[in-house]
Motif scaffolding. Structure first.
Motif, PDB file in Angstrom:
ATOM      1  N   GLU A 240      -0.165  75.999  14.077  1.00  0.00           N
ATOM      2  CA  GLU A 240      -1.435  75.304  13.845  1.00  0.00           C
ATOM      3  C   GLU A 240      -2.616  76.229  14.083  1.00  0.00           C
ATOM      4  OE1 GLU A 240      -2.451  72.210  16.771  1.00  0.00           O
ATOM      5  OE2 GLU A 240      -0.708  72.821  17.921  1.00  0.00           O
ATOM      6  N   ALA A 333      -5.613  72.512  11.054  1.00  0.00           N
ATOM      7  CA  ALA A 333      -4.467  72.529  10.133  1.00  0.00           C
ATOM      8  C   ALA A 333      -3.173  72.746  10.906  1.00  0.00           C
ATOM      9  CB  ALA A 333      -4.642  73.627   9.089  1.00  0.00           C
ATOM     10  N   TYR A 391      -4.089  69.020   6.789  1.00  0.00           N
ATOM     11  CA  TYR A 391      -5.441  69.433   7.199  1.00  0.00           C
ATOM     12  C   TYR A 391      -6.293  68.199   7.462  1.00  0.00           C
ATOM     13  CZ  TYR A 391     -10.201  71.237   6.966  1.00  0.00           C
ATOM     14  OH  TYR A 391     -11.503  71.533   7.248  1.00  0.00           O
ATOM     15  N   ALA A 398      -5.113  65.682  11.749  1.00  0.00           N
ATOM     16  CA  ALA A 398      -4.122  66.556  11.103  1.00  0.00           C
ATOM     17  C   ALA A 398      -2.701  66.138  11.477  1.00  0.00           C
ATOM     18  CB  ALA A 398      -4.370  68.012  11.498  1.00  0.00           C
TER      19      ALA A 398
END
Length: 480
Positions: A240, A333, A391, A398
């Motif tokens: 991430e 993300a 995202y 997310a």
């Protein structure tokens, strides 16, 4: 640059080709006999078979790839990741044959390809490093002395290693000799180089890496960090960006350190500097990956940049058109590597046919995919099918988008890491950000996941049966 050959397969080959096509560059796919009908072959402007299924007879055949590149008047080669991407000899072969290698110079790859040489190169910049040996070691008596000096637990690592191979954690002097012999044997088998070194084992570490980009004009920027602590067998499964644990101050310090690492080997192109972060927020240089990373999409999503496009522009000699102060993190993300593996059975490879293979769609969902419904999963290559990326405006959003995407990702015929991704995203330790590289060891129980998968399968079967009966009732004639 008019024609680019991608010396790779699967999702990364398609990913590179998408950007090349966007830039008006024609693409060439290479493939092994078993990959003849793969999506990356169909996606390219041209495609050519380079050998049999085993990678050493196809995707690792550097001479053959150069030969077909010259035959098809290729201007540049993008190696993707894996295979020849960090092979200094291949980069040098491209240079010798006047083909642009989209990556760093061969000398930089050589320096950073050896963990010991990399440590020597960055030493002058006073970058923190884990205490340990500065030279390769094979003498057990000497290893015992060093281990005693730095204190247990220690980590034995292959100098030429990667992907967790040739790596052993040693808790006491009693097991050092046997573990060292195993590490040397595994390193020799995997890399043809049995050199190992010893360093202090950092307990409760976080795996934080910094993406850097350097042009041929001396400009270097970092594109913030990626958190890569969710791993199995020392290999990443979930990544991430940004990390939930870094403060803005620590992010800046680590980013500046990564830029210095790039300077230490006169780096050009996209690279990743990997660090360990301990429980007290001290960071240590681990290694540098001299290529595009599997997890690069999470960086693209939080920065709005196309990393492959930057790679190509740098390879063409263009200066970077952005400076550090212009870069900002926007949103969050998360990426799940969708492997053909059985997470309920120690993540063993799962081979078979993709009887059903349907990808999720929707806001905030990106899938970098390399397979199609009906395809067989070959046993010769890395078992990754795709990368599922979510995202959102925040980390919480997310995570929820990723969970929803996992639910709508349909795969039948093989086992995948999708249920494991769901397990991680629903676990309190991950959601709170309070986790480290021991997440699987501490929290993951395969039998619980197996039970959950079986329960979900039963529910799905009951729903399908109910729908079938309702459909049958609708089809019946009024007089029946």
């Amino acid at each position: 640059m008019k024609k680019l050959l991608v010396a790779n397969r699967g999702e990364i080959a398609i990913r590179v080709m998408k950007t090349a096509h966007k830039m008006g560059i024609k693409t060439v796919a290479v493939y092994s006999t078993i990959d003849r009908n793969s999506p990356h072959v169909k996606y390219a402007n041209e495609a050519i078979c380079i050998g049999e299924a085993p990678s050493n007879k196809s995707y690792l055949n550097a001479q053959k790839i150069i030969e077909v590149s010259k035959q098809l008047n290729v201007d540049a080669i993008h190696p993707g990741y894996g295979f020849l991407s960090e092979n200094a000899d291949f980069a040098e072969l491209c240079e010798t044959n006047h083909i642009t290698f989209i990556g760093p110079k061969s000398e930089s790859i050589k320096i950073m390809g050896s963990k010991l040489a990399a440590k020597e190169a960055v030493k002058q910049y006073n970058i923190p490093m884990v205490p340990g040996t500065e030279k390769a070691i094979i003498n057990t008596e000497k290893a015992l002395q060093i281990a005693s000096d730095i204190g247990y637990p220690i980590l034995i690592k292959a100098s030429a290693g990667g992907g967790g191979k040739g790596m052993r954690i040693v808790e006491s002097s009693k097991e050092l000799e046997s573990q060292m012999n195993r590490a040397i044997s595994e390193a020799t088998s995997a890399f043809g180089d049995g050199s190992v070194f010893i360093e202090k084992y950092v307990t409760s570490p976080r795996h934080i890496e910094i993406q850097i980009m350097a042009d041929q004009h001396g400009n270097i920027i970092h594109l913030f960090e990626r958190e890569c602590s969710i791993q199995r067998r020392h290999q990443k499964v979930i990544e991430e960006a940004p990390s939930s644990i870094l403060s803005p101050e620590l992010r800046q310090i680590m980013g500046e350190a990564a830029v210095k690492v790039a300077k230490s080997c006169d780096y050009v192109g996209a690279g990743t500097v990997e660090f360990l972060l301990d429980a007290n927020r001290n960071f240590y240089f681990l290694e540098m990956n001299t290529r595009l990373q599997v997890e690069h999409p999470v960086t693209e999503l939080i920065t709005g940049l196309d990393l492959v496009e930057l790679q190509i522009r740098i390879a063409r000699g263009e200066p970077l058109n952005i400076i550090q102060k212009d870069l900002k993190i926007k949103g969050h993300a998360i990426e799940l590597r969708v492997y053909a593996e059985d997470p309920a059975n120690d993540f063993l490879p799962s081979v078979g046919t993709l009887n059903i293979y349907k990808l999720p769609h929707g806001r905030g969902v990106r899938v970098d995919n390399g397979y199609e419904e009906g395809m067989e999963i070959p046993i010769y290559y890395d078992p990754m099918l795709s990368k599922l990326i979510a995202y959102g405006k925040s980390r919480e959003e997310a995570i929820q988008i990723l969970l929803e995407a996992i639910k709508h990702y349909q795969v039948d015929g093989i086992k995948t890491t999708l249920p494991f991704g769901k397990f991680v995203c629903e676990h309190e330790a991950f959601r709170s950000g309070n986790f480290d590289t021991h997440f699987i060891k501490q929290y993951y129980k395969a039998h619980l996941l197996k039970k959950e998968i079986e329960q979900e399968a039963k529910i799905a079967a009951l729903v399908a049966l109910k729908q079938y009966l309702e459909d049958q009732n609708k089809l019946r004639l009024p007089n029946q």
